[in-house]
Design an enzyme around this catalytic site. Structure first.
Site, PDB file in Angstrom:
ATOM      1  CB  CYS A  65      45.572 -72.832  44.111  1.00 11.26           C
ATOM      2  SG  CYS A  65      45.720 -74.177  42.924  1.00 11.26           S
ATOM      3  CB  CYS A 117      42.713 -74.769  43.008  1.00 10.81           C
ATOM      4  SG  CYS A 117      43.997 -75.743  43.777  1.00 10.81           S
TER       5      CYS A 117
END
Length: 127
Positions: A44, A41
């Site tokens: 993230c 991600c």
């Protein structure tokens, strides 16, 4: 709370949790940010250094608990981590404020301010 062995200063409190350690990790004498994320991600990865800096700046007043949703799918399901990153602010074992997505640092600090300042302010999730 982690402290430097030499100078005794408070250190950033960042840890990873698994299903077996999760309940113990989110119990703390300070507010906890649960960081539900995944290695693939991009947002993230963008929020990770922000959380590290916040943990440094608020050493002794904040704990960050990282949960990899791919490695811990039952925790992700239990906490309804449908999108990552999902940050969940917890105090005394109770969810205070879920934050979906990688917010800019200033906005994240604004959301944390009521809790880090000592008072708990419950906020509704944005629709």
């Amino acid at each position: 709370m982690p402290r430097c062995a030499r100078c005794k200063n408070l250190l950033p409190w960042i840890t990873s949790a698994t299903e077996s350690s999760f309940a113990a990790e989110i119990r703390a004498s300070v507010p906890v940010i649960i960081d539900f994320s995944a290695s693939w991600c991009a947002p993230c990865k963008m929020i990770a250094p922000v959380l590290e800096r916040l943990a440094e700046e608020h050493a002794g007043r904040l704990k960050v608990v990282e949960v990899d949703v791919d490695e811990e799918p039952q925790l992700a399901q239990q906490w309804q981590a449908m999108s990552v990153p999902l940050l969940v602010l917890v105090r005394d074992g109770e969810e205070i404020d879920p934050i979906v997505g990688a917010l800019p640092r200033a906005e994240l600090e604004r959301r944390l301010a009521p809790v880090l300042g000592g008072g708990v302010q419950r906020t509704a999730s944005p629709a």
